[in-house]
Design an enzyme around this catalytic site. Structure first.
Site, PDB file in Angstrom:
ATOM      1  N   GLU A 266       5.136  -5.063  -1.583  1.00  0.00           N
ATOM      2  CA  GLU A 266       3.959  -5.216  -0.715  1.00  0.00           C
ATOM      3  C   GLU A 266       2.725  -5.731  -1.459  1.00  0.00           C
ATOM      4  O   GLU A 266       1.721  -5.013  -1.587  1.00  0.00           O
ATOM      5  CB  GLU A 266       3.624  -3.892  -0.030  1.00  0.00           C
ATOM      6  CG  GLU A 266       4.734  -3.347   0.838  1.00  0.00           C
ATOM      7  CD  GLU A 266       4.293  -2.179   1.713  1.00  0.00           C
ATOM      8  OE1 GLU A 266       3.116  -1.775   1.646  1.00  0.00           O
ATOM      9  OE2 GLU A 266       5.138  -1.669   2.475  1.00  0.00           O
TER      10      GLU A 266
ATOM     11  N   GLU B  91      11.948  -0.635   3.423  1.00  0.00           N
ATOM     12  CA  GLU B  91      11.250   0.613   3.778  1.00  0.00           C
ATOM     13  C   GLU B  91      11.106   0.671   5.285  1.00  0.00           C
ATOM     14  O   GLU B  91      10.734  -0.320   5.922  1.00  0.00           O
ATOM     15  CB  GLU B  91       9.830   0.684   3.184  1.00  0.00           C
ATOM     16  CG  GLU B  91       9.763   0.963   1.712  1.00  0.00           C
ATOM     17  CD  GLU B  91       8.326   1.077   1.207  1.00  0.00           C
ATOM     18  OE1 GLU B  91       7.412   1.454   1.984  1.00  0.00           O
ATOM     19  OE2 GLU B  91       8.121   0.779   0.018  1.00  0.00           O
TER      20      GLU B  91
HETATM   21  C1  FCB Z   1       4.267   1.483   2.234  1.00  0.00           C
HETATM   22  C2  FCB Z   1       4.392   1.724   0.736  1.00  0.00           C
HETATM   23  C3  FCB Z   1       5.034   3.036   0.378  1.00  0.00           C
HETATM   24  C4  FCB Z   1       4.598   4.152   1.305  1.00  0.00           C
HETATM   25  C5  FCB Z   1       4.763   3.738   2.739  1.00  0.00           C
HETATM   26  C6  FCB Z   1       4.395   4.823   3.733  1.00  0.00           C
HETATM   27  O1  FCB Z   1       3.222   0.621   2.481  1.00  0.00           O
HETATM   28  O2  FCB Z   1       5.130   0.690   0.137  1.00  0.00           O
HETATM   29  O3  FCB Z   1       4.734   3.300  -0.970  1.00  0.00           O
HETATM   30  O4  FCB Z   1       3.328   4.545   1.003  1.00  0.00           O
HETATM   31  O5  FCB Z   1       3.982   2.608   2.995  1.00  0.00           O
END
Ligand code: FCB
Length: 489
Positions: free
Chosen positions: A164, A383
């Protein structure tokens, strides 16, 4: 609706070094920007720090055993630059040794390591020389990548450069809500470009060293105009799509910055030329062929160019009003040059972060990427998950129905995307463990495994059990499919 996944589809869970390891100043590790930033009054809710986190540094074998019990096929973790090369000076053998032991433990447990080199924890010493606003940091990053590969490349097949970059550039250097907490628009744009450059240099280096499965993870959104007939909303959506998606995707996958972004940001430092931000040859370095694109997804956004009718809830800002003398530490917008954009709610259910739950947005995003980027490599959802306030029942169980439903519905959304033609090869739930949620400290729980912050005891929640059942059903108890052998190394 049925879910269906191709052979070899990978099921895993994700964490990040600064969020779980603790041992922040042990065995030679020095401060990362998050260690420093968390000590700024009001930067992190309740003044929480990553000092102990969930003590994964000391409990790693127990955590890997838990992964095995849940049937996870892969574990996405990050390495800490500040542990491996403290102060960006000499290599710290104890730091490398921790990750080497982790990788051995994973392989022994039959869990595939999925390594991320940078999940936001720049060594503070590098920030002190300008951080990502300084071009030199890109070269320092490539050196660090080489060091990590030197120690783990014989056992780790899957390499992610950045997690990210939107957050570690625009949130860290423009809005100031993340470390290092700067609010300098031009530095933020420089950080975007220098992270791209660091990515390209690291990919080149990793390839030379023999790595075969290399990618990057982005957080992208569907910037949906509130009123598709209103030019103000359309313009706002274009700008959010530009700054959240295309400023990352286009250099990586097309070797260029989009024309409209170049125009929007020309006065904010996105300049081209021999002495400019973007130098001749940079974009060729950045657009290295990739083996996969990681997509992180929690919510998508409706966008407007008008002020919000219902103001945002102030309790949904990660700053602690009590911690700062004289009031709340103010944070700004990450949307450099387009600070006026707003995100009206659509009346959808909200998670504990105040994020809208919209699984079909994930389907749309995964399908759209393939339509818009002909050079798109295979996708992995690296994620996805949700924070809710958990309650421990009398029998010690955690019946986290909302999180379970969120995960099940998003797995369905991935299956729908595949059915609609998206090439998605894996799904990683965020997160294995409750952990240090950046500006929210320990105030938001994303884990499928609960961590008691007093005893550090781990207890799988109902969502972990449901996820384990999902993996078992989807993989049909089959061992890793031969078709994915190349990936698995
Ligand atoms: C993302 C991050 C991760 C975590 C989630 C909830 O943006 O990559 O580290 O904080 O959100």
């Amino acid at each position: 609706m049925t879910t269906s996944f191709p052979p070899g589809f990978l099921w895993g869970s994700a964490t990040a070094a600064a969020q779980i390891e603790g041992a922040a100043f042990e065995d030679g590790k020095e401060a990362s920007v998050w260690d420093t930033f968390s000590r700024v009054p009001g930067a992190v809710l309740n003044g929480d720090t990553p000092d102990v986190a969930v003590d994964h540094y000391h409990r790693m074998p127990e955590d890997v055993a838990l992964m095995k019990r849940l049937g996870l096929q892969s574990y996405r973790f990050s390495t800490s630059w500040a542990r491996i090369r403290p102060g960006d000076r000499d290599v710290n053998p104890a730091g490398l040794d921790f990750y080497s032991r982790l990788v051995d433990e994973l392989l022994e447990a039959g869990v595939l390591p999925w390594l991320t080199l940078y999940h936001w924890d720049l060594p503070q010493a590098v920030e002190d020389t300008g951080g990502w606003a300084n071009r030199d940091t890109a070269y320092r990053f490539a050196e660090y990548a080489e060091i990590v590969h030197g120690a783990l490349g014989d056992r780790v097949a899957n390499w992610t450069t950045f997690n990210e970059p939107f957050c570690s550039s625009l949130l860290g250097y423009a809005s100031g809500v993340h470390a290092p907490g700067r609010q300098e628009p031009a530095a933020a744009i420089a950080a975007v470009h220098h992270q791209h450059l660091g990515h390209g240099l690291a990919v080149q280096r990793l390839r030379e060293l023999g790595a075969q499965h290399i990618g990057i993870t982005l957080n992208l959104t569907n910037a949906i105009p509130k009123d598709a007939g209103d030019p103000v909303d359309l313009e706002a959506a274009r700008r959010v799509d530009g700054l959240n998606n295309r400023i990352f995707l286009d250099p990586l996958l097309r070797g260029s910055y989009p024309d409209d972004i170049r125009t929007d940001l020309a006065d904010l430092g996105l300049t081209f030329g021999d002495d400019a931000l973007v130098r001749p040859g940079d974009l060729e370095i950045i657009a290295q062929p990739l083996d996969f694109l990681g997509v992180n997804h929690y919510h998508d956004d409706m966008v407007s160019g008008h002020p919000l009718e219902v103001p945002a809830d102030p309790s949904l800002v990660p700053a602690d009003p009590h911690a700062v003398a004289g009031g709340i530490r103010s944070v700004g917008s990450p949307f450099v040059g387009s600070e006026y954009v707003t995100f009206p709610l659509r009346g959808l259910p909200l998670t504990g972060m105040g994020w809208e739950v919209n699984p079909s947005g994930l389907t749309r995003l995964l399908v759209r990427l393939g339509e818009e980027y002909p050079a798109l490599p295979p996708l992995y959802v690296t994620e996805n998950g949700a924070a809710y306030d958990d309650e421990v029942a009398a029998d010690g169980a955690i019946h986290d129905e909302l999180r379970t439903t969120y995960i099940v519905d998003h797995i369905q959304a991935v299956s729908d995307a595949i059915a609609a033609g998206a090439d998605v090869r894996g799904y990683f739930v965020w997160s294995l463990l409750d952990n240090f949620e950046w500006g929210w400290g320990y105030g938001k729980r994303f884990g499928i495994v609960r961590v008691d912050y007093d005893t550090l005891e781990r207890t799988p929640k109902d969502s972990a059990l449901a996820y384990a059942a999902q993996i078992a059903a989807a993989t049909d108890a089959r061992a890793v499919d031969p078709a994915s052998a190349a990936v698995l190394g």
